[in-house]
Design an enzyme around this catalytic site. Structure first.
Site, short mmCIF file in Angstrom:
data_model
loop_
_atom_site.label_atom_id
_atom_site.label_comp_id
_atom_site.label_asym_id
_atom_site.label_seq_id
_atom_site.Cartn_x
_atom_site.Cartn_y
_atom_site.Cartn_z
N CYS A 188 3.67 -37.52 6.20
CA CYS A 188 2.51 -37.25 5.22
C CYS A 188 1.13 -36.52 6.34
O CYS A 188 1.33 -37.16 7.45
CB CYS A 188 1.91 -38.04 4.34
SG CYS A 188 3.43 -38.38 4.00
N ARG A 194 2.93 -31.56 8.19
CA ARG A 194 3.78 -32.62 7.92
C ARG A 194 4.25 -32.53 7.09
O ARG A 194 4.19 -33.67 6.78
CB ARG A 194 2.75 -33.60 8.68
CG ARG A 194 2.19 -33.00 10.13
CD ARG A 194 1.22 -34.59 10.06
NE ARG A 194 1.38 -35.74 10.17
CZ ARG A 194 2.26 -36.49 11.57
NH1 ARG A 194 2.23 -35.70 12.50
NH2 ARG A 194 2.59 -37.14 10.97
N TRP A 205 4.49 -35.36 2.06
CA TRP A 205 6.40 -35.43 1.62
C TRP A 205 6.41 -36.27 0.54
O TRP A 205 6.56 -37.91 1.25
CB TRP A 205 6.69 -35.23 3.15
CG TRP A 205 7.75 -35.19 3.48
CD1 TRP A 205 8.48 -33.39 3.43
CD2 TRP A 205 9.06 -35.34 3.51
NE1 TRP A 205 10.24 -33.50 3.06
CE2 TRP A 205 10.40 -34.69 3.42
CE3 TRP A 205 9.32 -37.20 3.33
CZ2 TRP A 205 11.59 -35.56 3.33
CZ3 TRP A 205 10.75 -37.77 3.58
CH2 TRP A 205 11.28 -36.10 3.36
N ASN A 249 1.30 -42.98 4.82
CA ASN A 249 2.05 -41.38 5.58
C ASN A 249 2.91 -43.23 5.51
O ASN A 249 3.04 -43.87 6.23
CB ASN A 249 1.16 -41.39 6.31
CG ASN A 249 2.59 -40.14 7.25
OD1 ASN A 249 3.96 -40.13 7.00
ND2 ASN A 249 2.53 -40.40 8.19
N LYS A 303 18.49 -23.63 13.19
CA LYS A 303 17.58 -22.76 12.95
C LYS A 303 18.08 -21.77 11.84
O LYS A 303 16.81 -21.56 10.64
CB LYS A 303 17.53 -21.68 13.83
CG LYS A 303 17.11 -21.86 15.22
CD LYS A 303 14.98 -23.00 14.56
CE LYS A 303 14.44 -23.69 15.07
NZ LYS A 303 15.02 -25.03 15.41
N GLU A 342 17.44 -23.76 8.05
CA GLU A 342 16.07 -24.61 7.88
C GLU A 342 15.44 -23.74 7.38
O GLU A 342 14.34 -23.71 6.55
CB GLU A 342 15.39 -25.76 9.25
CG GLU A 342 15.53 -24.68 10.24
CD GLU A 342 15.30 -26.25 11.33
OE1 GLU A 342 14.44 -27.08 10.60
OE2 GLU A 342 14.97 -25.92 12.39
N HIS A 351 41.00 -24.55 16.39
CA HIS A 351 41.72 -26.34 15.56
C HIS A 351 41.38 -26.65 14.56
O HIS A 351 41.23 -28.09 14.27
CB HIS A 351 41.71 -27.39 16.90
CG HIS A 351 42.24 -27.63 17.80
ND1 HIS A 351 43.44 -27.43 18.31
CD2 HIS A 351 41.54 -26.65 19.04
CE1 HIS A 351 42.68 -27.49 19.86
NE2 HIS A 351 41.63 -26.38 20.06
N LYS A 386 7.17 -31.83 9.41
CA LYS A 386 7.57 -31.38 11.18
C LYS A 386 7.62 -32.35 11.71
O LYS A 386 8.56 -32.77 12.37
CB LYS A 386 5.84 -31.12 11.32
CG LYS A 386 6.00 -30.63 13.25
CD LYS A 386 6.41 -29.62 13.02
CE LYS A 386 7.07 -29.35 14.84
NZ LYS A 386 8.07 -28.20 14.97
C1 AGP Z 1 13.47 -28.81 14.42
O1 AGP Z 1 13.28 -27.10 14.22
C2 AGP Z 1 13.29 -29.47 13.08
N1 AGP Z 1 12.25 -29.65 12.23
C3 AGP Z 1 14.04 -31.06 13.44
O2 AGP Z 1 15.83 -31.29 13.50
C4 AGP Z 1 13.85 -32.21 14.34
O3 AGP Z 1 13.35 -31.34 15.62
C5 AGP Z 1 13.73 -33.18 14.57
O4 AGP Z 1 13.17 -34.11 12.92
C6 AGP Z 1 12.65 -34.02 15.69
O5 AGP Z 1 11.66 -34.07 15.51
P1 AGP Z 1 11.21 -34.74 16.93
O6 AGP Z 1 10.72 -33.77 17.79
O7 AGP Z 1 9.54 -34.86 16.58
O8 AGP Z 1 11.08 -35.99 17.22
#
Ligand code: AGP
Length: 618
Positions: free
Chosen positions: A2, A27, A76, A103, A491, A494, A510, A613
């Protein structure tokens, strides 16, 4: 994950809170809310499900009084759906004079809630957070001392939490506590700030303090006092935020993601700066904490990370192992921690994290430290928990990454991984110094090459738009192209919410080749044909195998590769480079493709559904 903001000072509190929440909305954006203590001495709260704009509209309809103290939150959801009632702040006590934001996750909330229900407490939400609000209010009612009540309750909470409270009886203080979740203080002149990261207040001050584990902050206009949960005074380390508010603003771009893709030449260049000399040699003074003897006695490296950061680790693995000859294993942090790996002082654990607050990654590094293994962080956030808890840190200098989908942080992480590989190899003498310098000189050219790829990405954008009706897209790669394929799939998942899967090209036969049918789009990262031991011929064979079954192939290949055109519907070229370095370049068209296709579908590319994030809960 959050977003949290706190303020006390002469400014119009609501402006500070909403401005901070706007910068933190990436976030988490399931709901938002604020509580202020008005100049009339009354605590007032507004909160609304959905994005911050909904809260702003709510406040326009039901204005808040002028105020100089308050807290704000973007959520979140963990416990309880994204509703108005579950939005923070939560009110505590029968008189609702206390407001609290949180949070994280309070893991023992059920037993605490049972205790409160038995005492007749009425709950207004399904959240774990509200339990803390009522507990503090009850303790305060009993003791009459808000700070004691606050400390007594936070000591009882298990799990991960950053908690802020304001109380109507004390309009001169904001109290905050953190355990396993981020909290930073912004130091002003006659005003002070709190935030889950510095974006909450960077437009007002760049002077900051990272609050440590199990610490409580007493924030007043003219003072910031930090103590441990047991009351011991803490002398904090102040740091200066090295970016300004404009860096975290969209600056006219259609999305933060588009801006951050375009920022990648700078992100790579800034991560190289001061670490890679003009003769191609590497200096990594940040890891002086790891002696050359310790590096020479390393027997294994584990790289732990999550999501995109784990793919940066997979790419770094090829480089580090190839040059330093140290065995490297990449593991998802949440798997690594709970399989009880055998670690010792000769095992280096490298944790890669943009936020430095990912709970899974922190749990893994804490386990490693307990086992006596040195921990090196590759992190993009100054003063983050991971950075503070590691033995050494290589900061990436990608600047604030606001879009939830990681782009510039990834290419900066890959760059840092290459630097680490070159450094370890030079200390161990595993690769001739002249060869390492040649690679280093090639790495120096990467920012310019990245700029070239971005400049020539119009054709990829067109492909993304043209394929917006695709029901699934497969991605293939070999060697460093394999983690690039995995990242390309992530990518697309998401951002566009469509099925996408990355495969090692050699694995196709395989089993996964059964997925290939007429018209199936497949993006293939093609290695350079220039190396003596190039995998190019094998990948061309893989392409022929899928085309024979109806696949439509988009090839990402290096300039000068004239063979691949005969086997692909579309070829996207990237500049030539040392093969293992190519990942920095080949991943960019995949970022642009995903952004373009998602945009064509009308997706919110900066704040995709269900995501946040920084995943600060396990
Ligand atoms: C990547 O596009 C995502 N937002 C997610 O996989 C992110 O890379 C992952 O949660 C790790 O976050 P961090 O690098 O802040 O640890």
């Amino acid at each position: 994950m959050c977003g949290i903001v706190g303020y006390i000072g002469p400014k119009a509190t609501l402006d500070v809170l909403i401005g901070g929440l706007r910068r933190l909305e990436y976030r988490g954006y399931d709901s938002a809310g604020v509580s202020v203590i008005g100049e009339d001495g009354r605590l007032e709260t507004r909160k609304k499900a959905g994005k911050l704009a909904n809260l702003v509209a709510e406040i326009e309809q039901h204005p808040l009084p002028a105020s100089h103290i308050g807290i704000g939150h973007t959520r979140w959801a963990t416990h309880g759906a994204a509703t108005d009632g579950n939005a923070h702040p939560h009110l505590g006590g029968g008189d609702s004079k206390l407001a609290l934001i949180h949070n994280g996750i309070i893991e023992n909330f059920a037993e605490l809630k049972a205790e409160l229900l038995a005492a007749g407490t009425q709950f207004a939400s399904e959240t774990d957070t509200e339990v803390a609000a009522h507990l503090i209010a009850a303790a305060y009612e009993k003791s009459g001392n808000l700070e004691q009540a606050f400390a007594s309750v936070v000591r009882r909470l298990h799990g991960a939490f950053t908690i802020l409270i304001v109380h109507q009886d004390h309009p001169d203080v904001v109290l905050a506590a953190r355990r396993n979740a981020p909290l930073v203080v912004g130091l002003g002149d006659g005003e002070n700030f709190l935030g889950s990261d510095v974006a909450a207040f960077v437009e007002h001050t760049k002077r900051a303090i990272s609050v440590g584990q199990d610490q409580i902050v007493t924030l007043r206009r003219g003072s910031v006092e930090i103590r441990t949960f047991d009351g011991a005074e803490v002398v904090p380390d102040e740091f200066t935020v090295d970016w300004d508010a404009s860096a975290a603003s969209r600056g006219g771009w259609s999305s933060f993601m588009a801006k951050e893709i375009a920022d990648q030449p700078t992100a790579v260049a800034d991560t190289l700066m001061g670490r890679l000399a003009s003769d191609g040699s590497v200096q990594l003074s940040e890891i002086d904490g790891l002696s050359h003897d310790a590096i020479k006695s390393l027997q294994r490296i584990y790289i732990v990370a999550c999501g995109t950061a784990s793919y940066a680790g997979d790419i770094a693995k090829y480089a580090i192992e190839k040059w330093s000859r140290i065995p490297v294993q990449v593991e998802l942090a949440h798997e690594f921690r709970y399989r009880e790996p055998v670690l010792n002082e000769h095992t280096l654990v490298v944790a890669i994290s943009q936020s430095g607050e990912t709970a899974d990654t922190l749990t893994a590094t804490r386990y490693a430290a307990e086992q006596g293994a040195p921990v090196l962080a590759i992190c993009n956030t100054q003063g983050a928990t991971l950075a503070r808890e590691s033995d050494a840190v290589i900061y990436t200098h990608a600047g604030p990454e606001v879009a939830v989908a990681s782009t510039k942080a990834l290419t900066a992480q890959i760059t840092a991984g290459y630097l680490l590989g070159l450094f370890l190899a030079s200390v161990r003498g595993a690769t001739p110094a002249a060869e390492l310098r040649t690679i280093g000189l090639d790495l120096l050219k990467m920012p310019g090459r990245v700029a070239e790829v971005i400049k020539s990405s119009k054709n990829v954008e067109a492909l993304g738009m043209a394929m917006s009706d695709a029901k699934s897209v497969l991605f293939l790669g070999r060697n460093v192209g394999f983690p690039v394929a995995m990242e390309g799939a992530l990518k697309l998942k998401e951002l566009a919410y469509i099925h996408a899967e990355g495969f090692a090209a050699g694995e196709l036969k395989h089993g996964p080749i059964a997925l290939i049918e007429e018209g199936q789009p497949v993006i293939v990262i093609v290695p350079s044909p220039r190396d003596a031991d190039s995998l190019h011929p094998k990948v061309i064979s893989n392409i022929q195998e899928i085309r024979a079954r109806g696949a439509k192939v988009i090839a990402i290949a290096e300039e000068g590769d004239t063979q691949v055109a005969a086997y692909a519907e579309h070829v996207v070229h990237v500049p030539q480079s040392v093969s293992v370095l190519a990942a920095i370049l080949t991943v960019i068209p995949l970022q642009v493709f995903a952004l373009s296709l998602a945009t064509a579908l009308g997706r919110d590319v900066d704040q995709p559904r269900n995501l946040a994030k920084s995943v600060t809960v396990e």
